[in-house]
Design a protein around this motif. Structure first.
Motif, PDB file in Angstrom:
ATOM      1  N   VAL A 241     -30.350-160.766  25.706  1.00 22.67           N
ATOM      2  CA  VAL A 241     -31.334-160.459  24.664  1.00 22.67           C
ATOM      3  C   VAL A 241     -30.907-161.030  23.320  1.00 22.67           C
ATOM      4  N   ILE A 242     -29.650-160.805  22.960  1.00 18.86           N
ATOM      5  CA  ILE A 242     -29.179-161.211  21.635  1.00 18.86           C
ATOM      6  C   ILE A 242     -29.075-162.730  21.528  1.00 18.86           C
TER       7      ILE A 242
ATOM      8  N   ILE B 228     -17.402-153.646  16.452  1.00 19.04           N
ATOM      9  CA  ILE B 228     -17.267-155.067  16.104  1.00 19.04           C
ATOM     10  C   ILE B 228     -18.454-155.866  16.633  1.00 19.04           C
ATOM     11  N   SER B 229     -18.839-155.608  17.881  1.00 19.77           N
ATOM     12  CA  SER B 229     -19.983-156.322  18.449  1.00 19.77           C
ATOM     13  C   SER B 229     -21.259-156.029  17.660  1.00 19.77           C
ATOM     14  N   SER B 230     -21.458-154.753  17.329  1.00 19.60           N
ATOM     15  CA  SER B 230     -22.636-154.366  16.543  1.00 19.60           C
ATOM     16  C   SER B 230     -22.601-155.018  15.158  1.00 19.60           C
ATOM     17  N   LEU B 231     -21.418-155.041  14.554  1.00 17.62           N
ATOM     18  CA  LEU B 231     -21.266-155.664  13.240  1.00 17.62           C
ATOM     19  C   LEU B 231     -21.583-157.158  13.309  1.00 17.62           C
TER      20      LEU B 231
ATOM     21  N   PHE C 204     -18.094-162.495  16.585  1.00 11.47           N
ATOM     22  CA  PHE C 204     -17.977-161.070  16.908  1.00 11.47           C
ATOM     23  C   PHE C 204     -18.883-160.687  18.080  1.00 11.47           C
ATOM     24  N   ILE C 205     -20.054-161.325  18.149  1.00  9.65           N
ATOM     25  CA  ILE C 205     -20.975-161.038  19.262  1.00  9.65           C
ATOM     26  C   ILE C 205     -20.350-161.421  20.598  1.00  9.65           C
TER      27      ILE C 205
ATOM     28  N   PRO D 271     -32.357-154.006  14.731  1.00 10.40           N
ATOM     29  CA  PRO D 271     -32.321-152.844  15.648  1.00 10.40           C
ATOM     30  C   PRO D 271     -31.532-153.105  16.930  1.00 10.40           C
ATOM     31  N   LEU D 272     -31.432-154.391  17.338  1.00 12.43           N
ATOM     32  CA  LEU D 272     -30.662-154.703  18.544  1.00 12.43           C
ATOM     33  C   LEU D 272     -29.172-154.499  18.343  1.00 12.43           C
ATOM     34  N   SER D 273     -28.744-154.302  17.090  1.00 13.94           N
ATOM     35  CA  SER D 273     -27.324-154.055  16.822  1.00 13.94           C
ATOM     36  C   SER D 273     -26.862-152.722  17.412  1.00 13.94           C
ATOM     37  N   LEU D 274     -27.802-151.905  17.851  1.00 17.82           N
ATOM     38  CA  LEU D 274     -27.450-150.631  18.494  1.00 17.82           C
ATOM     39  C   LEU D 274     -27.088-150.803  19.964  1.00 17.82           C
TER      40      LEU D 274
END
Length: 535
Positions: free
Chosen positions: A298-299, A362-365, A402-403, A520-523
């Motif tokens: 998705v990301i 970290i991934s969310s950031l 980070f992703i 919102p996908l950062s969640l």
């Protein structure tokens, strides 16, 4: 002494890494195992670089190949789609004929087709070799995953998984800068020739050092399920490219292709639940693997959407050449590698993100950083400068680094015997996502351009800001500049100026959409579970 180290449990090794950031590798470097590992990593890196070199290279090479813009667009799709579609098959093929056999066949085809492409003189021939490159090179990521996560040796699996992720970061982002620099300063043929030579050299090392493990001829491949997968996803990806050239639903061929692909994908999922497994279902028992698979698909869809449109904007609006935009994209790659280095165990003894909660954050950031950079780009205009865009690209790359933490979580607890299949599925998802994202982003650009063209064309009059640079020489002429005196040449110049405004509108639309959706996908990273991360 070395034998005992090799037989240590994964939990011991991971515990050592978590507490010290280090693992004893004294029995690894300087051995044939290390040389073989570097050869496999080289093939992985070149495949990933070949995946993106077409962004600057094919715009340049089509002049030598006699290709039209419509033909050269297929050069990327015809590599990316076959590469993605061959990946789900690699696990079963490896079991049936053995890892070495499928490695030699795939890498050999990859290297030879790269060299053949470098001496092509016609666009259709070049595109044919791009298909072969995809089919051959597509085995590299699953094979690398199987080696780094298993065959490298039990004690060195954490190192292998770290190398797999780190080299992915380098290869996935470095292709544009490397291709642009070499194409502009030396020549586009040298890229394919050099990459082909490196692949064949690596293949020689692999033939010499990789153990010959016999396959199991009793393994049966579910060709029906695979045909539904390849036909459905492949046809849908290609229909996006075709539809963008043929006015979409005004083309009956496009309509048939879309509905056929939807039916094939539907039958694939039905068959997957009823028939023999194409992929070992045990890989989906790891909840963190499944979460990372969804997150990455998705990301990265939106990541690739931004990634693929900036080079066109830099050339059409900012006046860059592929030579000059290699520098900003070098900083994009540098940002990604920096972000990945900060979070990768063993590669960086002082890495951050030692617990599952820290990894989630970290991934969310990273997603939030990327989204912020995308929204920053959405504030652009036709007077954008390279310095500002370089900062934006570095920020995009750092967020992407980070992703890529998601890729670490994807493989962290995967058993060695499942790493080839797990790598095949995860990289299939990322590659097919890239193909679909590229098609949709080009469709959005086309749609946005057509709408904007109509909107701007009706505003061709003296006070249009887009015409200021052309009106300047006439400011002191009493009669001024009127539409009655415009020649066809003048209209062409005017159209070119206004088309730049259209490109500005397109990148604003894409970056705004990507930025707002990614927030919102950062969640999503917080869906990872603590229990399954323990080793």
């Amino acid at each position: 002494m070395v034998a005992k180290k090799v037989e240590r449990m994964d939990s011991e090794v991971n515990g050592e890494i978590a507490s010290t950031g280090r693992v004893d590798l004294s029995g690894f470097w300087g051995t044939n195992r290390a040389v073989l590992t570097m050869a496999i990593l080289c093939t992985q890196l070149i495949f990933l670089l070949t995946d993106t070199i077409g962004v600057p290279d094919h715009l340049y090479s089509r002049g030598y190949l006699g290709g039209t813009p419509y033909e050269s667009i297929w050069s990327d799709a015809l590599f990316l789609i076959p590469a993605a579609l061959i990946m789900p098959l690699v696990g079963n093929l490896q079991q049936k004929v053995g890892p070495k056999a499928i490695t030699v066949l795939g890498f050999g085809l990859f290297g030879i087709s790269l060299i053949a492409a470098s001496i092509s003189t016609e666009q259709h021939v070049f595109n044919f070799f791009r298909i072969l490159q995809g089919l051959g090179g597509g085995v590299s990521l699953p094979i690398a995953g199987g080696h780094m996560g298993g065959r490298i040796g039990k004690a060195y699996i954490p190192l292998g998984k770290s190398l797999l992720v780190f080299f992915f970061a380098i290869g996935a982002t470095g292709g544009i800068a490397i291709s642009a620099f070499i194409t502009w300063n030396i020549g586009w043929r040298y890229i394919y020739g050099l990459f082909g030579l490196l692949i064949l050299i690596s293949l020689g090392v692999i033939i010499k050092l990789m153990p010959s493990t016999p396959g199991d001829t009793r393994i049966k491949i579910d060709w029906l399920t695979y045909s539904l997968l390849a036909g459905g996803f492949g046809l849908f990806s290609m229909s996006l490219v075709y539809g963008n050239q043929k006015e979409w639903f005004q083309s009956s061929i496009y309509i048939i292709a879309v509905w056929t692909s939807v039916l094939l994908i539907g039958f694939f999922f039905w068959r997957l639940s009823k028939g023999p497994p194409l992929i070992n279902p045990r890989i989906f028992n790891d909840i963190n693997y499944c979460v990372s698979l969804i997150n990455l698909s998705v990301i990265l869809f939106f990541v690739f959407m931004i990634f693929g449109t900036v080079p066109h904007f830099m050339m059409q609006v900012m006046g860059n050449t592929i030579g000059s935009y290699s520098i900003p994209f070098t900083f994009f790659s540098l940002g990604t590698v920096t972000g990945t280095f900060l979070t990768t165990p063993i590669i960086n003894p002082f890495y951050i993100g030692r617990s599952i909660m820290q990894k989630k954050i970290i991934s969310s950031l990273g997603i939030l950083i990327f989204a912020t950079a995308a929204l920053w780009i959405s504030g652009t205009n036709s007077h954008q400068d390279n310095q500002t865009l370089t900062k934006q690209l570095f920020m995009l790359g750092f967020g992407l680094g980070f992703i890529i933490m998601e890729l670490q979580l994807c493989f962290k607890t995967m058993p060695a015997e499942l790493m080839t299949g797990a790598s095949a599925v995860s990289f299939f998802c990322t590659n097919i996502t890239k193909a679909i994202s590229g098609g949709i982003s080009q469709a959005l650009i086309t749609t946005s351009s057509q709408g904007s063209w109509d909107r701007f064309r009706s505003q061709i009059f003296e006070s249009n800001n887009a015409l200021e640079i052309f009106q300047a020489p006439f400011l002191n002429i009493n009669s001024g500049l009127t539409t009655d005196t415009w020649s066809q040449a003048s209209l062409e110049i005017i159209n070119e100026a206004i088309s730049k405004q259209v490109d500005v509108v397109s990148i604003i639309n894409l970056s705004t959409t990507a930025g707002l959706i990614l927030i919102p996908l950062s969640l999503l990273p917080f869906l990872h579970k603590e229990a399954s991360a323990k080793t």
